[in-house]
Design a protein around this motif. Structure first.
Motif, PDB file in Angstrom:
ATOM      1  N   LEU A  37       0.947  -0.240  -2.924  1.00 30.56           N
ATOM      2  CA  LEU A  37       0.973   0.973  -2.101  1.00 30.56           C
ATOM      3  C   LEU A  37       0.887   0.715  -0.597  1.00 30.56           C
ATOM      4  O   LEU A  37       0.865   1.667   0.182  1.00 30.56           O
ATOM      5  CB  LEU A  37      -0.179   1.897  -2.532  1.00 30.56           C
ATOM      6  N   HIS A  38       0.888  -0.529  -0.166  1.00 27.59           N
ATOM      7  CA  HIS A  38       0.678  -0.831   1.259  1.00 27.59           C
ATOM      8  C   HIS A  38       1.742  -0.214   2.159  1.00 27.59           C
ATOM      9  O   HIS A  38       1.471   0.119   3.302  1.00 27.59           O
ATOM     10  CB  HIS A  38       0.604  -2.344   1.489  1.00 27.59           C
ATOM     11  N   ASP A  39       2.963  -0.060   1.677  1.00 28.81           N
ATOM     12  CA  ASP A  39       4.052   0.492   2.495  1.00 28.81           C
ATOM     13  C   ASP A  39       4.418   1.926   2.108  1.00 28.81           C
ATOM     14  O   ASP A  39       5.558   2.356   2.298  1.00 28.81           O
ATOM     15  CB  ASP A  39       5.301  -0.394   2.375  1.00 28.81           C
ATOM     16  N   LEU A  40       3.456   2.687   1.623  1.00 28.20           N
ATOM     17  CA  LEU A  40       3.729   4.082   1.267  1.00 28.20           C
ATOM     18  C   LEU A  40       4.252   4.867   2.473  1.00 28.20           C
ATOM     19  O   LEU A  40       4.970   5.852   2.318  1.00 28.20           O
ATOM     20  CB  LEU A  40       2.453   4.742   0.735  1.00 28.20           C
ATOM     21  N   CYS A  41       3.940   4.392   3.676  1.00 33.21           N
ATOM     22  CA  CYS A  41       4.402   5.042   4.901  1.00 33.21           C
ATOM     23  C   CYS A  41       5.924   5.102   4.988  1.00 33.21           C
ATOM     24  O   CYS A  41       6.476   5.912   5.732  1.00 33.21           O
ATOM     25  CB  CYS A  41       3.866   4.305   6.119  1.00 33.21           C
ATOM     26  N   LYS A  42       6.616   4.270   4.218  1.00 31.48           N
ATOM     27  CA  LYS A  42       8.087   4.244   4.254  1.00 31.48           C
ATOM     28  C   LYS A  42       8.702   5.230   3.259  1.00 31.48           C
ATOM     29  O   LYS A  42       9.918   5.316   3.157  1.00 31.48           O
ATOM     30  CB  LYS A  42       8.584   2.832   3.978  1.00 31.48           C
ATOM     31  N   THR A  43       7.883   5.964   2.558  1.00 26.50           N
ATOM     32  CA  THR A  43       8.374   6.994   1.648  1.00 26.50           C
ATOM     33  C   THR A  43       8.844   8.188   2.480  1.00 26.50           C
ATOM     34  O   THR A  43       8.162   8.604   3.421  1.00 26.50           O
ATOM     35  CB  THR A  43       7.248   7.435   0.680  1.00 26.50           C
ATOM     36  N   ASN A  44      10.000   8.725   2.144  1.00 26.96           N
ATOM     37  CA  ASN A  44      10.594   9.839   2.893  1.00 26.96           C
ATOM     38  C   ASN A  44      10.689   9.522   4.380  1.00 26.96           C
ATOM     39  O   ASN A  44      10.455  10.368   5.231  1.00 26.96           O
ATOM     40  CB  ASN A  44       9.792  11.132   2.668  1.00 26.96           C
ATOM     41  N   PHE A  45      11.040   8.291   4.696  1.00 26.30           N
ATOM     42  CA  PHE A  45      11.062   7.772   6.060  1.00 26.30           C
ATOM     43  C   PHE A  45      12.473   7.429   6.528  1.00 26.30           C
ATOM     44  O   PHE A  45      12.768   7.493   7.706  1.00 26.30           O
ATOM     45  CB  PHE A  45      10.179   6.512   6.090  1.00 26.30           C
ATOM     46  N   GLY A  67       0.385   1.236   9.015  1.00 25.35           N
ATOM     47  CA  GLY A  67      -0.704   1.078   8.052  1.00 25.35           C
ATOM     48  C   GLY A  67      -1.573   2.314   7.926  1.00 25.35           C
ATOM     49  O   GLY A  67      -1.951   2.723   6.824  1.00 25.35           O
ATOM     50  N   GLU A  68      -1.871   2.942   9.067  1.00 27.96           N
ATOM     51  CA  GLU A  68      -2.725   4.130   9.022  1.00 27.96           C
ATOM     52  C   GLU A  68      -2.044   5.282   8.282  1.00 27.96           C
ATOM     53  O   GLU A  68      -2.699   6.080   7.609  1.00 27.96           O
ATOM     54  CB  GLU A  68      -3.166   4.560  10.419  1.00 27.96           C
ATOM     55  N   LYS A  69      -0.723   5.358   8.356  1.00 25.59           N
ATOM     56  CA  LYS A  69       0.000   6.401   7.626  1.00 25.59           C
ATOM     57  C   LYS A  69      -0.057   6.143   6.127  1.00 25.59           C
ATOM     58  O   LYS A  69      -0.232   7.076   5.336  1.00 25.59           O
ATOM     59  CB  LYS A  69       1.454   6.464   8.106  1.00 25.59           C
ATOM     60  N   SER A  70       0.056   4.870   5.727  1.00 31.81           N
ATOM     61  CA  SER A  70      -0.071   4.540   4.302  1.00 31.81           C
ATOM     62  C   SER A  70      -1.454   4.923   3.779  1.00 31.81           C
ATOM     63  O   SER A  70      -1.585   5.514   2.705  1.00 31.81           O
ATOM     64  CB  SER A  70       0.199   3.051   4.060  1.00 31.81           C
ATOM     65  N   VAL A  71      -2.490   4.599   4.559  1.00 29.06           N
ATOM     66  CA  VAL A  71      -3.860   4.962   4.162  1.00 29.06           C
ATOM     67  C   VAL A  71      -3.970   6.472   4.019  1.00 29.06           C
ATOM     68  O   VAL A  71      -4.504   6.984   3.023  1.00 29.06           O
ATOM     69  CB  VAL A  71      -4.891   4.421   5.182  1.00 29.06           C
ATOM     70  N   PHE A  72      -3.467   7.210   4.990  1.00 26.13           N
ATOM     71  CA  PHE A  72      -3.528   8.670   4.953  1.00 26.13           C
ATOM     72  C   PHE A  72      -2.836   9.219   3.707  1.00 26.13           C
ATOM     73  O   PHE A  72      -3.381  10.088   3.020  1.00 26.13           O
ATOM     74  CB  PHE A  72      -2.882   9.241   6.215  1.00 26.13           C
ATOM     75  N   LEU A  73      -1.646   8.731   3.406  1.00 26.92           N
ATOM     76  CA  LEU A  73      -0.895   9.244   2.250  1.00 26.92           C
ATOM     77  C   LEU A  73      -1.594   8.925   0.932  1.00 26.92           C
ATOM     78  O   LEU A  73      -1.656   9.772   0.040  1.00 26.92           O
ATOM     79  CB  LEU A  73       0.529   8.679   2.245  1.00 26.92           C
ATOM     80  N   ILE A  74      -2.132   7.725   0.800  1.00 26.01           N
ATOM     81  CA  ILE A  74      -2.857   7.364  -0.424  1.00 26.01           C
ATOM     82  C   ILE A  74      -4.082   8.247  -0.578  1.00 26.01           C
ATOM     83  O   ILE A  74      -4.363   8.762  -1.665  1.00 26.01           O
ATOM     84  CB  ILE A  74      -3.259   5.877  -0.401  1.00 26.01           C
ATOM     85  N   GLU A  75      -4.813   8.436   0.517  1.00 24.48           N
ATOM     86  CA  GLU A  75      -6.063   9.203   0.466  1.00 24.48           C
ATOM     87  C   GLU A  75      -5.843  10.678   0.126  1.00 24.48           C
ATOM     88  O   GLU A  75      -6.788  11.367  -0.229  1.00 24.48           O
ATOM     89  CB  GLU A  75      -6.807   9.076   1.805  1.00 24.48           C
ATOM     90  N   ARG A  76      -4.628  11.159   0.221  1.00 19.88           N
ATOM     91  CA  ARG A  76      -4.352  12.531  -0.209  1.00 19.88           C
ATOM     92  C   ARG A  76      -4.535  12.670  -1.720  1.00 19.88           C
ATOM     93  O   ARG A  76      -4.708  13.781  -2.223  1.00 19.88           O
ATOM     94  CB  ARG A  76      -2.934  12.917   0.175  1.00 19.88           C
TER      95      ARG A  76
END
Length: 199
Positions: free
Chosen positions: A83-91, A124-133
């Motif tokens: 999940l480290h690159d979740l920030c690239k989802t819908n990106f 990285g902070e965006k990936s953390v934010f998305l996971i934490e949802r």
């Protein structure tokens, strides 16, 4: 097995924390399994993001075993690696550009990936934010995912990166796994495994 099937199997086998099913459903409803990992570098093809995530998970697993021996809890490794690159989802978006066909001399429309970031929070902070949802991260997991880009992160100038690596070995190991997957595993997939810089 497809990349999506392999990803889902690894995810379900190792991530059992509350919210895991909702997060997996969100991933399946997003473009995670069809998105590239980048626009022109590693994994710049359909499905490259999920493929890269599997590579990083495997590299991180191997690094943790090499460093610490037997790994009793695979969940943090799976969460960070997968999940480290979740920030690239819908990106990313697909666009077209004109490219000259060298054989015919004619200009042809060619598709390419472009960035269409609807939520420019960082990497990285965006990936953390998305996971934490969906599920709660442990402090080491959040630090590892936040700083997995190492010195490539625009915010790495200063003491936060060094402090994160000193405090959280998992953060350094995830960064190393990400780099190894990008520059070793994904070059092998392109048939470049025998290219050595010192030859």
């Amino acid at each position: 097995m497809s990349t999506k099937e392999l990803f889902c199997m690894a995810y379900k086998n190792h991530i059992g924390r509350g919210g895991n099913q909702a997060l997996l459903e969100w991933l399946q409803d997003s473009d995670f399994f069809t998105a590239p990992a980048s626009t022109k570098y590693h994994g710049a093809h359909e499905g490259g993001l999920a493929e890269h995530s599997l590579h990083v998970f495997e590299r991180l697993r191997r690094l943790c075993i090499a460093e610490y021996g037997e790994v009793k809890d695979m969940e943090p490794i799976a969460i960070c690696g997968l999940l480290h690159d979740l920030c690239k989802t819908n990106f990313y978006a697909v666009s077209t550009r004109n490219v000259k066909n060298e054989k015919t001399g004619l200009w042809e429309k060619q598709p390419y990936y472009t960035v269409a970031d609807m939520f420019p929070m960082g990497h990285g902070e965006k990936s953390v934010f998305l996971i934490e949802r969906f599920l709660r991260l442990k402090p080491d997991e959040a630090l590892a995912i936040r700083w997995h880009m190492g010195g490539f992160d625009d915010a790495a100038k200063g003491y936060a990166l060094t402090g994160a690596y000193k405090q959280c070995p998992l953060a350094l190991l995830l960064h190393m796994a990400d780099m190894m997957a990008t520059y070793l595993d994904e070059n092998k997939a392109k048939g470049q495994d025998d290219i050595l810089c010192w030859k």
